[in-house]
Design an enzyme around this catalytic site. Structure first.
Site, mmCIF file in Angstrom:
data_model
loop_
_atom_site.group_PDB
_atom_site.id
_atom_site.type_symbol
_atom_site.label_atom_id
_atom_site.label_comp_id
_atom_site.label_asym_id
_atom_site.label_seq_id
_atom_site.Cartn_x
_atom_site.Cartn_y
_atom_site.Cartn_z
ATOM 1 N N ARG A 288 0.807 -1.217 0.000
ATOM 2 C CA ARG A 288 0.000 0.000 0.000
ATOM 3 C C ARG A 288 0.842 1.268 0.000
ATOM 4 N NH1 ARG A 288 -4.978 0.065 2.488
ATOM 5 N NH2 ARG A 288 -4.352 -1.814 3.578
ATOM 6 N N TYR A 329 -14.833 -2.432 4.345
ATOM 7 C CA TYR A 329 -14.443 -2.164 5.731
ATOM 8 C C TYR A 329 -14.461 -0.678 6.099
ATOM 9 C CZ TYR A 329 -10.096 -3.443 3.165
ATOM 10 O OH TYR A 329 -9.127 -3.641 2.229
ATOM 11 N N CYS A 356 -26.165 -1.588 -7.381
ATOM 12 C CA CYS A 356 -27.416 -1.855 -6.693
ATOM 13 C C CYS A 356 -27.169 -2.425 -5.307
ATOM 14 C CB CYS A 356 -28.267 -2.803 -7.529
ATOM 15 S SG CYS A 356 -28.687 -2.051 -9.093
HETATM 16 C C1 LIG Z 1 -0.664 -7.630 2.090
HETATM 17 C C2 LIG Z 1 0.665 -8.076 2.542
HETATM 18 C C3 LIG Z 1 1.722 -7.192 2.549
HETATM 19 C C4 LIG Z 1 1.596 -5.736 2.184
HETATM 20 O O1 LIG Z 1 0.811 -5.041 3.074
HETATM 21 P P1 LIG Z 1 0.641 -3.460 2.878
HETATM 22 O O2 LIG Z 1 -0.219 -3.069 4.012
HETATM 23 O O3 LIG Z 1 0.005 -3.252 1.567
HETATM 24 O O4 LIG Z 1 2.008 -2.889 2.961
HETATM 25 C C5 LIG Z 1 2.964 -7.674 2.909
HETATM 26 N N1 LIG Z 1 3.142 -8.971 3.238
HETATM 27 C C6 LIG Z 1 2.136 -9.858 3.230
HETATM 28 C C7 LIG Z 1 2.391 -11.259 3.583
HETATM 29 C C8 LIG Z 1 0.866 -9.440 2.901
HETATM 30 O O5 LIG Z 1 -0.127 -10.311 2.914
#
Ligand SMILES: *Cc1c(COP(=O)(O)O)cnc(C)c1O
Length: 432
Positions: A288, A329, A356
């Site tokens: 993210r 969420y 919808c």
């Molecule tokens: C989703 C995930 C990430 C990344 O998480 P972010 O919050 O997008 O940084 C890293 N490692 C694993 C194992 C994940 O499932």
């Protein structure tokens, strides 16, 4: 700053968003290459180049296209995939196999085979019988793979607090019960088909506080120590996951990577000295934080319903199909009327989608300029987990994605057509 305002109009990475909407149509994802590259640079400057023996694997589930693979490769990052489809995308972009790591709590045999055939760098084993599957495949193919164990440190996190949860209550990772984890470690160390690299943990997502990372780290360092003492085996690697928070709204106080990583690195260095091992190679998995703020979504405003004394609904031409997070969420976003960017925000409205479902609301109580049908509305910070979580609900086609950079724009994902949407559908003879 990637977002600027000029002549009453929102610009994103130098591009006039109203013109982008006109040229490519709406709804439209717009990704700023400059913003993505800046994030990668921050990771290099404050982590990869600051500490030796480190890697960053971009968690591709946040946003993955062929072009994104190219950017990640160019910027010197590795890639974390969690499915055969993500792996396939990376392969199709010729992403270097040794720089790919494979996470996921239920990898299928076919997915593991694909990964092993492609000689990917790491498989992060997420359950006790997964190593058995890997061994069978490797035996057949005469291969050996690098594995880590994802463990569940039993730390639950949210933005402000952490609570130690019942340690088994997660579908991810291997619980840290002695009778579970130690036989698994022994299995991995002895396996002729696996190089046991060490442990992996990922505490959560969208975190603004480093407490849960640090707490989980303590627990996993203890595990490294126990492994060393029990089996005289120093695990050469440690993956501390992702989860670094971003700014969605004014209420989010985002921290730099160093806020999370510096204290963790200090702890790890000290720990390694204390127990007399070489400090393991440290891997992070940001998702993210690399792409979230690098994306916006442009919509055209349609029907406006003013329910006197209750709420004014302003509908856009997309919604939960291109951004499920508010419905899923209660994620919060902010946005702006892109063609009225300098006008006073005199109205409080609810920006809703066209699906919808009553829950198809993108922003509740947004402060906006005087909106009219045909205006362009931009939602900020939609670069992560929007495109990748999109659906065809109500048979709405998937959006186009445009990559922008310093005033130039290029399409990286074409808009899905109606024909494309139904191309896998078949009417059997019995219905003809
Ligand atoms: C989703 C995930 C990430 C990344 O998480 P972010 O919050 O997008 O940084 C890293 N490692 C694993 C194992 C994940 O499932």
């Amino acid at each position: 700053m990637d977002r600027t305002i000029k002549n009453n109009t929102l610009y994103f990475d130098g591009c006039n968003t109203v013109e982008l909407a006109k040229k490519y149509g709406t709804p439209l994802y717009v990704m700023s290459e400059t913003a993505i590259v800046e994030k990668c640079k921050e990771i290099r400057d404050t982590f990869l180049n600051k500490y030796e023996k480190t890697r960053a694997a971009y968690a591709s589930k946040a946003f993955l296209t062929l072009s994104m693979c190219k950017i990640i490769e160019r910027e010197g990052l590795c890639m974390d995939v969690v499915s055969g489809g993500e792996l396939y995308t990376a392969m199709k972009a010729d992403f270097p196999a040794e720089k790919i790591e494979f996470n996921g709590n239920n990898k299928s045999i076919e997915e593991l085979q694909l990964a092993i055939d492609y000689n990917i760098g790491r498989i992060i084993v997420d359950g006790l019988d997964e190593l058995d599957l890997i061994e069978e495949i490797c035996k057949e193919k005469g291969k050996k793979v690098n594995i880590l164990y994802r463990v569940t440190p039993g730390v639950k996190s949210d933005s402000h607090d952490y609570i130690v949860t019942g340690k088994k209550d997660s579908k991810f990772g291997i619980p840290l019960d002695d009778e579970v984890i130690f036989p698994a470690i022994e299995h991995a160390i002895k396996s002729p088909y696996a190089n046991f690299m060490g442990f992996h943990f990922h505490v959560g997502s969208q975190l603004h506080d480093n407490e849960s990372h640090l707490k989980a780290l303590d627990i996993v360092l203890k595990l490294i120590k126990d492994t060393k003492e029990k089996y005289d085996y120093a695990t050469p690697e440690l993956n501390i996951g992702g989860g670094f928070g971003i700014k969605y709204t004014e209420a989010d106080h985002k921290k730099p990577y160093a806020y999370f990583l510096d204290p963790m690195m200090e702890k790890i260095e000290q720990f390694s000295k204390d127990i007399g091992i070489e400090r393991p190679e440290i891997v992070i998995e940001p998702g993210r934080s690399i792409v979230g703020e690098a994306g916006i979504t442009l919509y055209t405003i349609g029907t406006i319903k003013d329910i006197k004394g209750i709420r004014k609904y302003v509908s856009v031409d997309g919604g939960m199909t291109d951004n499920i997070r508010p419905a899923l969420y209660q994620a919060k976003y902010e946005g702006i009327v892109a063609n009225k960017a300098e006008e006073p925000k005199t109205e409080t409205v609810t920006i809703c989608g066209k699906c919808c479902e009553s829950g198809d609301v993108l922003i509740r109580d947004a402060q906006v300029a005087d909106v009219k049908r045909g205006d362009i509305f931009a939602v900020f910070s939609t670069g992560a987990y929007s495109y990748t979580m999109a659906s065809n609900y109500n048979k709405n086609p998937l959006l186009a994605t445009v990559l922008v950079k310093e005033g130039k724009s290029e399409i990286i994902v074409k808009r899905q057509s109606y024909e494309h949407m139904i191309e896998n559908e078949i009417i059997p003879d019995s219905l003809k």
